[in-house]
Design an enzyme around this catalytic site. Structure first.
Site, PDB file in Angstrom:
ATOM      1  N   ARG A 111       2.461  28.535   5.270  1.00  0.00           N
ATOM      2  CA  ARG A 111       2.118  29.151   3.991  1.00  0.00           C
ATOM      3  C   ARG A 111       0.870  30.010   4.143  1.00  0.00           C
ATOM      4  O   ARG A 111      -0.120  29.571   4.750  1.00  0.00           O
ATOM      5  CB  ARG A 111       1.863  28.070   2.941  1.00  0.00           C
ATOM      6  CG  ARG A 111       3.080  27.313   2.480  1.00  0.00           C
ATOM      7  CD  ARG A 111       2.704  26.332   1.372  1.00  0.00           C
ATOM      8  NE  ARG A 111       1.774  25.327   1.876  1.00  0.00           N
ATOM      9  CZ  ARG A 111       2.149  24.148   2.353  1.00  0.00           C
ATOM     10  NH1 ARG A 111       3.421  23.837   2.388  1.00  0.00           N
ATOM     11  NH2 ARG A 111       1.258  23.275   2.797  1.00  0.00           N
TER      12      ARG A 111
ATOM     13  N   ASP B 247       5.378  33.564   2.977  1.00  0.00           N
ATOM     14  CA  ASP B 247       5.680  32.850   1.738  1.00  0.00           C
ATOM     15  C   ASP B 247       7.179  32.915   1.516  1.00  0.00           C
ATOM     16  O   ASP B 247       7.714  33.916   1.033  1.00  0.00           O
ATOM     17  CB  ASP B 247       4.928  33.496   0.563  1.00  0.00           C
ATOM     18  CG  ASP B 247       5.078  32.693  -0.731  1.00  0.00           C
ATOM     19  OD1 ASP B 247       5.979  31.832  -0.796  1.00  0.00           O
ATOM     20  OD2 ASP B 247       4.302  32.942  -1.670  1.00  0.00           O
TER      21      ASP B 247
ATOM     22  N   LYS C 220       8.938  31.511  -0.599  1.00  0.00           N
ATOM     23  CA  LYS C 220       9.368  31.471  -1.992  1.00  0.00           C
ATOM     24  C   LYS C 220       9.464  32.864  -2.585  1.00  0.00           C
ATOM     25  O   LYS C 220      10.019  33.053  -3.679  1.00  0.00           O
ATOM     26  CB  LYS C 220       8.410  30.603  -2.809  1.00  0.00           C
ATOM     27  CG  LYS C 220       8.472  29.123  -2.418  1.00  0.00           C
ATOM     28  CD  LYS C 220       7.564  28.268  -3.286  1.00  0.00           C
ATOM     29  CE  LYS C 220       7.683  26.798  -2.889  1.00  0.00           C
ATOM     30  NZ  LYS C 220       6.804  25.928  -3.717  1.00  0.00           N
TER      31      LYS C 220
ATOM     32  N   ASN D  47      10.844  19.100   9.392  1.00  0.00           N
ATOM     33  CA  ASN D  47      10.732  17.685   9.012  1.00  0.00           C
ATOM     34  C   ASN D  47      10.106  17.534   7.634  1.00  0.00           C
ATOM     35  O   ASN D  47       9.313  16.627   7.393  1.00  0.00           O
ATOM     36  CB  ASN D  47       9.946  16.886  10.065  1.00  0.00           C
ATOM     37  CG  ASN D  47       8.463  17.245  10.106  1.00  0.00           C
ATOM     38  OD1 ASN D  47       8.101  18.417  10.049  1.00  0.00           O
ATOM     39  ND2 ASN D  47       7.602  16.241  10.215  1.00  0.00           N
ATOM     40  N   PHE D  48      10.467  18.435   6.714  1.00  0.00           N
ATOM     41  CA  PHE D  48      10.021  18.297   5.333  1.00  0.00           C
ATOM     42  C   PHE D  48      10.656  17.049   4.697  1.00  0.00           C
ATOM     43  O   PHE D  48      11.570  16.446   5.254  1.00  0.00           O
ATOM     44  CB  PHE D  48      10.431  19.520   4.520  1.00  0.00           C
ATOM     45  CG  PHE D  48       9.692  20.780   4.890  1.00  0.00           C
ATOM     46  CD1 PHE D  48       8.311  20.840   4.873  1.00  0.00           C
ATOM     47  CD2 PHE D  48      10.402  21.927   5.238  1.00  0.00           C
ATOM     48  CE1 PHE D  48       7.638  22.009   5.195  1.00  0.00           C
ATOM     49  CE2 PHE D  48       9.737  23.097   5.572  1.00  0.00           C
ATOM     50  CZ  PHE D  48       8.349  23.129   5.545  1.00  0.00           C
TER      51      PHE D  48
ATOM     52  N   ARG E 126      16.383  23.468  -0.550  1.00  0.00           N
ATOM     53  CA  ARG E 126      15.944  24.178  -1.763  1.00  0.00           C
ATOM     54  C   ARG E 126      15.277  25.505  -1.424  1.00  0.00           C
ATOM     55  O   ARG E 126      15.328  26.448  -2.222  1.00  0.00           O
ATOM     56  CB  ARG E 126      14.978  23.297  -2.559  1.00  0.00           C
ATOM     57  CG  ARG E 126      15.654  22.095  -3.218  1.00  0.00           C
ATOM     58  CD  ARG E 126      14.774  21.466  -4.281  1.00  0.00           C
ATOM     59  NE  ARG E 126      13.539  20.920  -3.745  1.00  0.00           N
ATOM     60  CZ  ARG E 126      13.410  19.680  -3.277  1.00  0.00           C
ATOM     61  NH1 ARG E 126      14.465  18.874  -3.260  1.00  0.00           N
ATOM     62  NH2 ARG E 126      12.251  19.253  -2.831  1.00  0.00           N
TER      63      ARG E 126
ATOM     64  N   ASP F  54       6.809   8.306  14.433  1.00  0.00           N
ATOM     65  CA  ASP F  54       6.605   9.759  14.360  1.00  0.00           C
ATOM     66  C   ASP F  54       6.813  10.421  15.718  1.00  0.00           C
ATOM     67  O   ASP F  54       7.672  11.289  15.883  1.00  0.00           O
ATOM     68  CB  ASP F  54       5.201  10.064  13.850  1.00  0.00           C
ATOM     69  CG  ASP F  54       5.113  10.076  12.332  1.00  0.00           C
ATOM     70  OD1 ASP F  54       6.158  10.183  11.674  1.00  0.00           O
ATOM     71  OD2 ASP F  54       3.992   9.989  11.801  1.00  0.00           O
TER      72      ASP F  54
END
Length: 406
Positions: A39, A74, A76, A97-98, A105, A170
């Protein structure tokens, strides 16, 4: 000859924190061109996980993101999404890995990506299987350990379950994912097609705990118990930590001798600690009897180890061909000259944090030497990646920057 094992492989890195970043760092250490998509302004969440120095990336981020490139986008914004779609068309691997459902989405679900690039290896790391009852549950390392046997067998006999002090779930998921990606890349050389790779932390922890099922079978289906420093597979002594001088919190050695009858390791240990008088003692004649008298054994060994530092004790007993290790802390490892020479620990010069000694690449490939490079600053490689991969010009980059897309 190729300069690295994965030279020419481009990886789009949508990862954060540890599981995903370990996967992509492993690919970067093998020579892949790993591009971290972040981001604008903030980057991945792991960058800001430490507040000890304003404006500086966290140490955790630096440790887990060496040898990568960073670009900002970005996703989005329509323009940002379009940039990523163009990169997908040219890349070989995509890793994310969100939390469950996030990448879908954002518009980068597997079916969409596959339509853009049928050769793409599309990899996801989650806490639980995507087709199971817990598919949408968020998960971190300790959750994976709890769900995958590890905590049930970790801790003292009469104490509660405990998670391991290191992030097995992890990092273990990250390494499993990297292995799967390598297999998929090889298969692509024969089929020409990519595929989806799914790794669940619960599955990985179950895989790490396979030996625990041996004890379950041996005991007629009973749960594998917690046994502290003992071996869960079978009772054995010695198998414990033993104190050394000067008596600090990590001034211990761990000693174990095999459970085979007439164990030569047990006899060699008795000799090196000066207790040959115990060689014919019936209390210590068999693995079972040694375990029954483990308190006497522990006291006998401790009496000897307390005369030495942990490094001295390790050297003396190890040279006698008896399994032993000092309990080594992060400080011990950092100061180990051999591990520095080997590249297990490496010194980097971070542009903000300065010189740091961090864990390096644990894989040694004779034809693929690696120089560990510092983790990238946020957006450090915007110009290089967007120019080389997508052919954008300076004015394009400036317009995207002014629009807040990158």
């Amino acid at each position: 000859m190729s300069k690295s094992a994965l030279e020419g492989v481009t990886v789009l890195d949508f990862t954060q924190f540890e599981a995903g970043t370990v996967c992509t760092q492993t690919l970067a250490w093998l020579g892949a061109n790993v591009i971290k998509l972040e981001r604008p302004g903030t980057g991945e969440q792991g960058r800001g996980a430490s507040a000890d120095q304003k404006g500086a990336d966290s140490y955790g981020f630096i440790i887990l993101n060496s040898n990568k490139k960073s670009i900002t986008v970005d996703v989005k914004k329509p323009e940002g999404k379009e940039l990523v779609y163009k990169m997908i068309e040219k890349a070989d691997v995509m890793v994310e890995n969100f939390s469950p459902g996030v990448i879908e989405r954002l518009g980068f679900d597997y079916e969409t990506v596959r339509k853009l690039n049928s050769r793409m290896i599309y990899a996801q790391i989650k806490g639980f299987g995507a087709d199971g009852p817990y598919a949408n549950f968020p998960a971190f390392d300790a959750i994976g350990q709890a769900a995958g046997v590890v905590m049930s067998v970790t801790g003292e006999k009469d104490g509660p379950p405990m998670h391991a002090g290191v992030n097995f779930a992890d990092s273990g998921a990250g390494y499993h994912c990297a292995i799967a990606i390598l297999g998929a890349l090889y298969q692509r050389t024969m089929t020409g097609e990519g595929q989806k790779v799914e790794v669940a932390m619960q599955d990985v922890m179950i895989n790490f705990s396979r030996s625990a099922w041996g004890r379950q079978f041996m005991t007629g289906g009973k749960e594998t118990p917690r046994v502290g420093n003992e071996m869960p597979m079978a009772a054995v002594a010695p198998c414990n930590v033993y104190p050394c001088k000067p008596g600090g919190p990590n001034d211990y050695v761990f000693i174990y001798t095999s459970r085979v009858p007439s164990s030569p390791q047990w006899k060699r240990l008795l000799k090196v600690i000066g207790r040959e008088d115990m060689m014919d003692d019936p209390r210590f004649a068999t693995p079972e009897s040694r375990y029954e008298h483990k308190e006497e054994i522990d006291a006998m060994i401790s009496e000897w180890t307390m005369q030495y530092t942990k490094h001295e004790a390790m050297d003396i007993i190890g040279r006698a061909d008896v399994p032993i290790s000092a309990i080594l802390s992060t400080v011990d490892i950092t100061n180990d000259e051999y591990l520095r020479e080997r590249g297990t620990m490496v010194e980097i010069d971070h542009p903000v944090r300065g010189k740091l000694v961090i864990p390096g690449n644990s894989m040694k490939l004779s034809a693929s030497p690696l120089e560990v490079k510092p983790a990238p600053l946020l957006g450090q490689d915007n110009k290089e990646v967007y120019k080389e991969l997508l052919g954008l010009e300076e004015e394009d980059l400036e317009a995207l920057k002014q629009a807040g897309v990158i």
